[in-house]
Design a protein around this motif. Structure first.
Motif, PDB file in Angstrom:
ATOM      1  N   ILE A   5       0.850  -1.196   0.000  1.00  0.00           N
ATOM      2  CA  ILE A   5       0.000   0.000   0.000  1.00  0.00           C
ATOM      3  C   ILE A   5       0.885   1.245   0.000  1.00  0.00           C
ATOM      4  N   PHE A  68      -6.489  10.981  -5.685  1.00  0.00           N
ATOM      5  CA  PHE A  68      -6.000   9.654  -5.289  1.00  0.00           C
ATOM      6  C   PHE A  68      -7.109   8.622  -5.383  1.00  0.00           C
ATOM      7  N   MET A  69      -8.319   8.977  -4.940  1.00  0.00           N
ATOM      8  CA  MET A  69      -9.407   7.981  -4.950  1.00  0.00           C
ATOM      9  C   MET A  69      -9.869   7.649  -6.370  1.00  0.00           C
ATOM     10  N   TRP A  72      -7.295   5.411  -7.537  1.00  0.00           N
ATOM     11  CA  TRP A  72      -7.412   4.124  -6.848  1.00  0.00           C
ATOM     12  C   TRP A  72      -8.455   3.227  -7.520  1.00  0.00           C
ATOM     13  N   GLN A  73      -9.513   3.865  -8.094  1.00  0.00           N
ATOM     14  CA  GLN A  73     -10.531   3.088  -8.810  1.00  0.00           C
ATOM     15  C   GLN A  73      -9.894   2.320  -9.969  1.00  0.00           C
ATOM     16  N   GLY A  76      -7.933  -0.593  -8.754  1.00  0.00           N
ATOM     17  CA  GLY A  76      -8.849  -1.645  -8.303  1.00  0.00           C
ATOM     18  C   GLY A  76      -9.455  -2.410  -9.464  1.00  0.00           C
ATOM     19  N   SER A  80      -8.646  -6.220 -10.171  1.00  0.00           N
ATOM     20  CA  SER A  80      -9.729  -7.220 -10.088  1.00  0.00           C
ATOM     21  C   SER A  80      -9.734  -8.121 -11.324  1.00  0.00           C
TER      22      SER A  80
ATOM     23  N   PHE B  68     -13.938  -8.337  -3.839  1.00  0.00           N
ATOM     24  CA  PHE B  68     -12.635  -7.675  -3.989  1.00  0.00           C
ATOM     25  C   PHE B  68     -12.808  -6.170  -4.075  1.00  0.00           C
ATOM     26  N   MET B  69     -13.778  -5.705  -4.847  1.00  0.00           N
ATOM     27  CA  MET B  69     -13.947  -4.256  -5.013  1.00  0.00           C
ATOM     28  C   MET B  69     -14.429  -3.580  -3.736  1.00  0.00           C
ATOM     29  N   PHE B  71     -13.638  -4.678  -0.729  1.00  0.00           N
ATOM     30  CA  PHE B  71     -12.392  -4.698   0.050  1.00  0.00           C
ATOM     31  C   PHE B  71     -11.463  -3.591  -0.435  1.00  0.00           C
ATOM     32  N   TRP B  72     -11.389  -3.407  -1.726  1.00  0.00           N
ATOM     33  CA  TRP B  72     -10.487  -2.417  -2.322  1.00  0.00           C
ATOM     34  C   TRP B  72     -10.839  -1.008  -1.857  1.00  0.00           C
ATOM     35  N   GLN B  73     -12.139  -0.765  -1.615  1.00  0.00           N
ATOM     36  CA  GLN B  73     -12.564   0.539  -1.094  1.00  0.00           C
ATOM     37  C   GLN B  73     -11.880   0.821   0.240  1.00  0.00           C
ATOM     38  N   ILE B  75      -9.045  -0.422   1.411  1.00  0.00           N
ATOM     39  CA  ILE B  75      -7.622  -0.174   1.230  1.00  0.00           C
ATOM     40  C   ILE B  75      -7.416   1.256   0.704  1.00  0.00           C
ATOM     41  N   GLY B  76      -8.251   1.684  -0.218  1.00  0.00           N
ATOM     42  CA  GLY B  76      -8.155   3.036  -0.773  1.00  0.00           C
ATOM     43  C   GLY B  76      -8.384   4.102   0.269  1.00  0.00           C
TER      44      GLY B  76
END
Lengths: 86, 86
Positions: A5, A68-69, A72-73, A76, A80, B68-69, B71-73, B75-76
């Motif tokens: 991370i 950043f978010m 981050w999408q 992800g 995935s 996963f997505m 969960f990914w939220q 982590i973000g």
């Protein structure tokens, strides 16, 4: 996981800090990040159309910059689809 | 960045594969992941209340499992508050 991370956060900051706002990625910063850091996960990143399409799909507030978010999408959605070499 | 992404994908799969569906995290799997993998980024993860609150904030379809997505939220959001040791 925390060091992974940390790598992602630091890489975002490295590229975001190149020009303009240090907390968002301009299109140029985004392109250089994708081309250099995601050569396997994002194909044909040198094709301007690919970057434009990615950018418009992520840039939710359409300000031409990726937070950043928003960035981050992308990670992800790419992750995935990535089965992972575990 | 790709190896960092690979680490996150593989860790998710490792914990998701422990019981039930191999593609989602049950609450127990989620708790053991957070406690063992995110000791710095998620404080007091051993407190059941913390896990319940995290889980309910992430489990968008309320099926008691984290995709996963979803969960990914987490982590973000955790990463976005993490200044990163760059």
């Amino acid at each position: 996981m925390e060091s992974a991370i940390n790598t992602l956060v630091c890489q975002f900051k490295t590229f975001a800090g190149k020009d303009g706002s240090a907390t968002t990625l301009s299109k140029d910063e985004f392109k250089s990040l994708v081309v250099s850091q995601l050569p396997t996960l994002v194909k044909n990143a040198s094709d301007p159309g690919v970057i434009d399409q990615l950018m418009s799909s992520l840039d939710q507030n359409n300000d031409g910059e990726l937070t950043f978010m928003e960035f981050w999408q992308l990670i992800g959605s790419v992750a995935s689809k990535h089965s992972g070499l575990c």
